[in-house]
Design a protein around this motif. Structure first.
Motif, short mmCIF file in Angstrom:
data_model
loop_
_atom_site.label_atom_id
_atom_site.label_comp_id
_atom_site.label_asym_id
_atom_site.label_seq_id
_atom_site.Cartn_x
_atom_site.Cartn_y
_atom_site.Cartn_z
N ALA A 91 0.94 -1.25 -0.01
CA ALA A 91 0.01 -0.04 0.01
C ALA A 91 0.89 1.25 0.01
O ALA A 91 0.50 2.27 -0.60
CB ALA A 91 -1.00 -0.27 1.17
N TYR A 139 2.65 4.68 9.05
CA TYR A 139 1.50 4.02 8.41
C TYR A 139 1.41 2.63 9.04
O TYR A 139 0.54 1.94 9.39
CB TYR A 139 1.55 4.21 7.28
N ALA A 156 -2.86 5.46 -0.86
CA ALA A 156 -3.29 4.76 0.47
C ALA A 156 -2.53 5.46 1.77
O ALA A 156 -3.04 6.01 2.57
CB ALA A 156 -2.90 3.38 0.68
N ARG A 202 -4.31 9.28 1.74
CA ARG A 202 -5.68 9.09 2.33
C ARG A 202 -5.54 8.79 3.98
O ARG A 202 -6.28 9.54 4.57
CB ARG A 202 -6.32 7.72 1.65
N TRP A 203 -4.63 7.98 4.32
CA TRP A 203 -4.38 7.95 5.68
C TRP A 203 -3.81 9.08 6.60
O TRP A 203 -4.59 9.59 7.58
CB TRP A 203 -3.18 6.89 5.89
#
Length: 459
Positions: free
Chosen positions: A119, A272, A296, A299-300
């Motif tokens: 990711a 992350y 990913a 967005r996190w």
């Protein structure tokens, strides 16, 4: 008459890079699929990138096995699967080049961390055909039956691989230790392996040259205490370098930062991963200036609203933070301008050791900015004495030491040993020629039998 055969493509005299191919009839099982640092062949780096597995093959950094890599037009009649013991690069570094239709068996823990790495663009990144397997659960691939048995190695999902075929029982230890936070897992593996009665035990020997006092072995508990002491005592900057694939190690730094009333700052990729394995987000991350972050990760960062810190924010306020500073971010020191008395805790992050050209450069950067280098790591590998005890407890018919620069130093006078040779095709008939090593061979600086230590082509 069909029988089980196996061949070593790599990993017999390097630390990591294990690649063993096992065949029975028309089926082939390969484990692992890693890359090891080798100083005897041309290498690739961040600027000089391989275009495909063919480039790696050309310089001896990938095995010449037909039918497993993308871009290889050769056709193989073998039904092939891959099994991965754990997520470290010296065991998974060739996965980005593997054909996406080949089954890749992993433990559920390893599968989870590989998904997280994918990711954030730090894993295989290809849509591989993963086959996650619950611990201690048998699955089959043609005539092969295999299961993953957890061991302690400092990364989620690390496992030994047990393999049954119609005529053989084999165990591959992967990487393991007895001085980590989960000693019980390795001890349980030993019990399982002893009861399995393996014909062959492929045993790692990373610390084969470890001839020192066993009491000097640094445990994970020692690291936790050391990180806490170093952080609490510091009156200037505290920076650290960890292996991001070891989320449990980050817990020691998080606890130390809290005890010292400092704010923990992590690299975004590390943060992350830590969040997804430990479920916490009470830290800041280095602000990312590159707009091309993996979706990913972007967005996190947006969804969690985690605080972002710039190097200039730390300048003059180093006592407020305990900050992860990977090698790739050492240039932040130019903006931070560390005050006297700062320290850099190297906790098994990259560069991993003096054999890496980046190691000397890292030390030059720290010296230039007046940061004290403090080694604060614990090996993910068992001591040589522990390996001997593990071997004698399992009592296989034959052991084959791998994953070592000095494999001849691994063994027991009680257990027959067969030193692996690159490209030799082994079967159970070869085991009759195995003999227990002599005690004197363990102290030798050079292999007792030079032909057993082949260093030639990987093809």
């Amino acid at each position: 008459m069909q029988c089980t055969t196996w061949k070593f493509y790599a990993g017999t005299n390097t630390i990591g890079g294990n690649i063993i191919s096992m065949e029975y009839g028309s089926h082939r099982l390969i484990f692992d699929m890693g890359r090891a640092f080798r100083g005897d062949v041309p290498s690739f780096d961040e600027r000089l990138q391989p275009r495909s597995a063919m480039d790696l093959m050309a310089v001896g950094l990938a095995p010449d096995i037909a039918g497993i890599f993308q871009g290889d037009d050769r056709v193989s009649s073998m039904h092939t699967a891959i099994a991965i013991s754990h997520c470290h690069l010296d065991h998974t570094g060739l996965l980005p080049y593997v054909r996406t239709d080949l089954p890749v068996f992993t433990s559920t823990g390893t599968h989870r961390i590989l998904q997280v790495l994918d990711a954030v663009a730090d894993g295989p990144r290809s849509p591989l055909s993963y086959r996650p397997v619950e611990p201690e659960t048998w699955v089959h691939f043609g005539p092969f039956h295999l299961q993953f048995v957890p061991v302690d190695h400092g990364t989620p999902g690390a496992s030994a691989i047990f393999i049954k075929t119609p005529d053989a029982r084999l165990v591959y230890t992967g990487d393991l230790r007895l001085h980590g936070l989960h000693r019980d897992e390795t001890e349980r593996f030993i019990t399982f392996a002893r009861e399995f009665h393996p014909d062959v035990l492929f045993i790692e020997g990373t610390r084969s040259g470890d001839l020192g006092d066993p009491s000097e072995n640094v445990s994970e508990h020692d690291v936790t205490r050391g990180v806490l002491e170093q952080t609490v005592r510091a009156n200037a900057g505290v920076y650290f370098n960890v292996y991001e694939r070891h989320p449990e190690r980050l817990h020691a730094f998080r606890c130390a930062a809290k005890a010292a009333n400092r704010e923990l700052v992590l690299d975004a990729v590390t943060a992350y991963m830590y969040h997804h394995f430990e479920g916490v987000s009470d830290f800041a991350v280095w602000a990312e200036e590159d707009a091309r972050l993996p979706e990913a990760l972007s967005r996190w960062l947006r969804d969690t609203g985690v605080k972002q810190i710039r190097p200039s924010d730390v300048c003059g306020l180093e006592h407020v933070y305990a900050a992860q500073l990977p090698y790739s971010r050492l240039h932040y020191l130019i903006d931070i301008q560390p005050a006297d008395g700062g320290r850099y805790l190297h906790s098994d992050g990259t560069p991993l050791g003096p054999y890496d050209p980046a190691w000397a450069n890292m030390l030059r950067w720290l010296d230039h900015f007046g940061l004290e280098f403090v080694a604060m790591g614990s090996s993910g590998h068992a001591t040589r004495r522990d390996l001997v005890n593990i071997l004698e407890a399992i009592e296989p018919k034959v052991c084959m030491p791998i994953h070592s620069l000095q494999p001849w130093r691994i063994g027991s006078p009680r257990i027959p040993r067969l030193m692996p040779r690159i490209s030799h095709v082994y079967s159970l008939t070869d085991l009759s020629g195995a003999t227990p090593p002599t005690v004197s061979s363990f102290e030798s600086q050079a292999p007792p039998d030079e032909p057993e230590r082949t260093t030639g082509s990987l093809s």
